[in-house]
Design an enzyme around this catalytic site. Structure first.
Site, short mmCIF file in Angstrom:
data_model
loop_
_atom_site.label_atom_id
_atom_site.label_comp_id
_atom_site.label_asym_id
_atom_site.label_seq_id
_atom_site.Cartn_x
_atom_site.Cartn_y
_atom_site.Cartn_z
N ASP A 36 36.88 30.34 54.80
CA ASP A 36 37.37 30.13 53.42
C ASP A 36 38.85 30.44 53.20
OD1 ASP A 36 34.84 29.42 52.82
OD2 ASP A 36 34.31 31.24 51.71
N HIS A 240 60.19 35.01 73.19
CA HIS A 240 59.48 34.67 71.95
C HIS A 240 58.67 35.84 71.41
CE1 HIS A 240 59.84 30.17 73.14
NE2 HIS A 240 60.91 30.60 72.52
N ASP A 257 65.94 37.49 65.37
CA ASP A 257 66.07 36.03 65.29
C ASP A 257 65.20 35.60 64.12
OD1 ASP A 257 66.01 33.29 65.61
OD2 ASP A 257 65.70 33.34 67.78
N ASP A 268 68.46 29.21 61.34
CA ASP A 268 68.03 29.84 62.60
C ASP A 268 69.17 30.72 63.09
OD1 ASP A 268 66.88 30.44 65.03
OD2 ASP A 268 67.05 28.43 65.87
N HIS A 347 67.71 30.13 79.08
CA HIS A 347 67.45 29.03 78.14
C HIS A 347 68.72 28.21 77.94
CE1 HIS A 347 69.44 31.33 74.93
NE2 HIS A 347 68.70 32.36 75.25
N HIS A 351 69.89 23.85 70.20
CA HIS A 351 69.02 22.71 69.91
C HIS A 351 69.43 22.11 68.57
CE1 HIS A 351 67.14 25.65 67.19
NE2 HIS A 351 67.21 26.49 68.21
N HIS A 358 63.33 23.56 65.84
CA HIS A 358 63.74 22.78 67.01
C HIS A 358 63.62 21.33 66.57
CE1 HIS A 358 62.78 26.19 70.08
NE2 HIS A 358 63.73 26.49 69.24
N GLU A 381 73.56 29.39 70.76
CA GLU A 381 72.88 30.67 70.91
C GLU A 381 72.79 31.18 72.36
OE1 GLU A 381 68.56 30.40 70.33
OE2 GLU A 381 68.83 28.35 69.62
N TYR A 385 69.69 38.47 79.16
CA TYR A 385 68.48 39.27 79.12
C TYR A 385 68.33 39.91 80.49
CZ TYR A 385 68.22 35.76 75.51
OH TYR A 385 68.54 34.93 74.46
N ARG A 403 71.31 38.23 72.15
CA ARG A 403 71.54 36.81 71.82
C ARG A 403 72.32 36.77 70.52
NH1 ARG A 403 66.79 35.06 72.28
NH2 ARG A 403 65.99 35.01 70.17
N GLU A 405 73.30 33.85 67.68
CA GLU A 405 72.97 32.46 67.33
C GLU A 405 73.51 32.08 65.96
OE1 GLU A 405 68.73 31.67 66.84
OE2 GLU A 405 69.09 29.54 67.20
N1 GLY Z 1 64.27 30.71 66.67
C1 GLY Z 1 64.02 29.87 67.74
C2 GLY Z 1 65.23 29.55 68.49
O1 GLY Z 1 66.21 30.23 68.36
O2 GLY Z 1 65.30 28.57 69.18
MN MN Z 2 67.49 28.56 67.88
MN MN Z 3 66.61 31.46 66.76
#
Ligand code: GLY
Ligand code: MN
Ligand code: MN
Length: 436
Positions: A36, A240, A257, A268, A347, A351, A358, A381, A385, A403, A405
């Site tokens: 529910d 993540h 983040d 972001d 990474h 993006h 994304h 970004e 790490y 990071r 960003e």
């Molecule tokens: N928050 C996801 C990224 O930075 O790609």
């Molecule tokens: Mn991002």
């Molecule tokens: Mn991000």
């Protein structure tokens, strides 16, 4: 977003589809969380982009040149009981009056009405493989139409991806879209400042997350664009990490983040800062390196330059710096060629950003990195790490995750950083945190 904006997108799409063809797209569905209780509803971005219609159980159909109207919306009929329990919904009348549909029908009748609309059409544009119900129904309807060939009815002969054209459109942001993205960016920026000001050792990560959400909502934005990452110490090495349950420790860094969503457009932002407001020497060195890489990468955002240049620039700055600090050993050019830096920067530089965090849009065209054009929005970004158990590097570096960003709009002659109001130099961060 004004209805005229959705209308002009539909017009652009209709011109692309061409007469004799048809396009179909379905809304998102509600999803059960537990008995529910549903997850908060979030409309499918493509569907919303074309319709501005924020309800589940809907299907939009576009038939260029159809005399009775080119834009048909199937949706839920108005139901008083539903309105009583769940609140307002447009109904068939609202679909035409408020959302610009030329024609509207009950979603429950779609299987009776839509097959007729497919008859004698050439191509069907639709988002293949994204909604298994639609995939399934469409094939069933086509089979049904094919069975009627002896009465002179022909079935569409081609199924074409709707996403390709739609995602190209979405990649280039209009003035109205940029306005919403700026709002999302500014609200999110202030929330990050608040998090810096409120942060102190002993708080749990989710208490800092609460400060972010508080700030988003107080400024009028209800939804987050994605679950916030609030990662103290070595949790920042989990890319993540969204558990956000650990206690913040004196002497650790905190990576946040987080971004708000404004009328379906995302911000972001990532910032990394010391839990106690003062960087240690090692933290300072590694942080400055990431910042240098980010600033150098942002400078590569300009119409005419390939998207990947920012990535390559960041890789170069980071690899050089890692060698200087003693985390990597060897010749910079070889370390880059062999991708040795990837153990610390795994990474990509960023993006596309838009309705989806994304966002959609191809990164390569004809196997070449895409050339930047005005109206694109992307994130920059870079990060480093250092795994907590990385025996190869001096102990002082281990377990650090950093990071930085920002969201960057490609302008006619360069770029604009939409998230520039969150401090990121060491001096600015320390001063804002110590003043709090
Ligand atoms: N928050 C996801 C990224 O930075 O790609
Ligand atoms: Mn991002
Ligand atoms: Mn991000």
């Amino acid at each position: 977003m004004k209805q005229t904006e959705f209308k002009s997108r539909r017009k652009q799409l209709m011109a692309y589809i061409g007469e004799d063809n048809i396009a179909i797209i379905s809304s998102a569905s509600t999803r059960t969380r537990n008995r529910d209780v549903d997850y908060p509803f979030r409309q499918d971005s493509d569907f919303y982009y074309l319709t501005g219609f924020n309800e589940p159980d809907a299907l939009a159909v576009f038939i260029p040149g159809r005399e009775q109207g080119e834009y048909i919306l199937f949706c839920r009929e108005y139901d008083e009981q539903k309105a009583l329990w769940e609140g307002a919904h447009a109904g068939l009348e609202g679909a035409t009056k408020s959302y610009g549909a030329d024609d509207s029908f009950p979603i429950d009748d779609v299987a009776d009405i839509l097959p007729g609309m497919l008859e004698n059409k050439g191509k069907v544009f639709y988002p293949m493989g994204r909604d298994s119900n639609l995939d399934h129904s469409l094939l069933e309807w086509l089979t049904h139409i094919r069975a009627q060939s002896r009465s002179g009815i022909t079935a569409p002969g081609e199924l074409v991806s709707l996403e390709h054209v739609l995602h190209e459109m979405r990649l280039f942001k209009s003035v109205a879209e940029i306005k919403l993205m700026k709002q999302a960016a500014e609200v999110s920026a202030l929330a990050h400042v608040r998090a810096m000001q409120q942060c102190q050792p002993g708080l749990f990560e989710y208490q800092v997350e609460a400060e972010l959400i508080h700030s988003f909502m107080q400024q009028g934005l209800r939804a987050v664009a994605y679950p916030s990452i609030v990662a103290g110490g070595e949790n920042a090495c989990v890319l993540h990490y969204i558990e956000n349950t650990a206690k913040l420790k004196q002497g650790d860094l905190l990576l946040i983040d987080a971004g708000a969503e404004c009328d379906h457009y995302a911000a972001d932002i990532t910032r990394t800062f010391p839990v106690n407001g003062r960087f240690s020497e090692a933290q300072q060195q590694l942080y400055q390196l990431v910042l240098d890489a980010q600033l150098a990468a942002i400078k590569q955002i300009k119409p005419g330059l390939p998207w990947n240049l920012a990535h390559e620039t960041a890789v170069e700055v980071l690899t050089k710096g890692l060698v200087q600090l003693g985390l990597l050993k060897g010749k910079v050019s070889k370390l880059i060629k062999d991708e040795v830096y990837k153990q610390f920067f795994m990474h990509r530089i960023g993006h596309w950003l838009g309705m989806d965090v994304h966002d959609v849009g191809d990164y390569k065209v004809d196997s070449e990195w895409r050339i930047l054009e005005p109206g694109m929005v992307l994130t920059i970004e870079p990060g480093l790490y250092i795994p907590p158990d990385c025996k190869k590097v001096d102990k002082k570096w281990r377990g650090m995750g950093i990071r930085i960003e920002d969201d960057v709009l490609v302008t006619r002659d360069g770029y604009e950083v939409l998230t520039a109001s969150v401090p990121k130099t060491i001096a600015e961060i320390e001063s804002i945190m110590q003043a709090a």
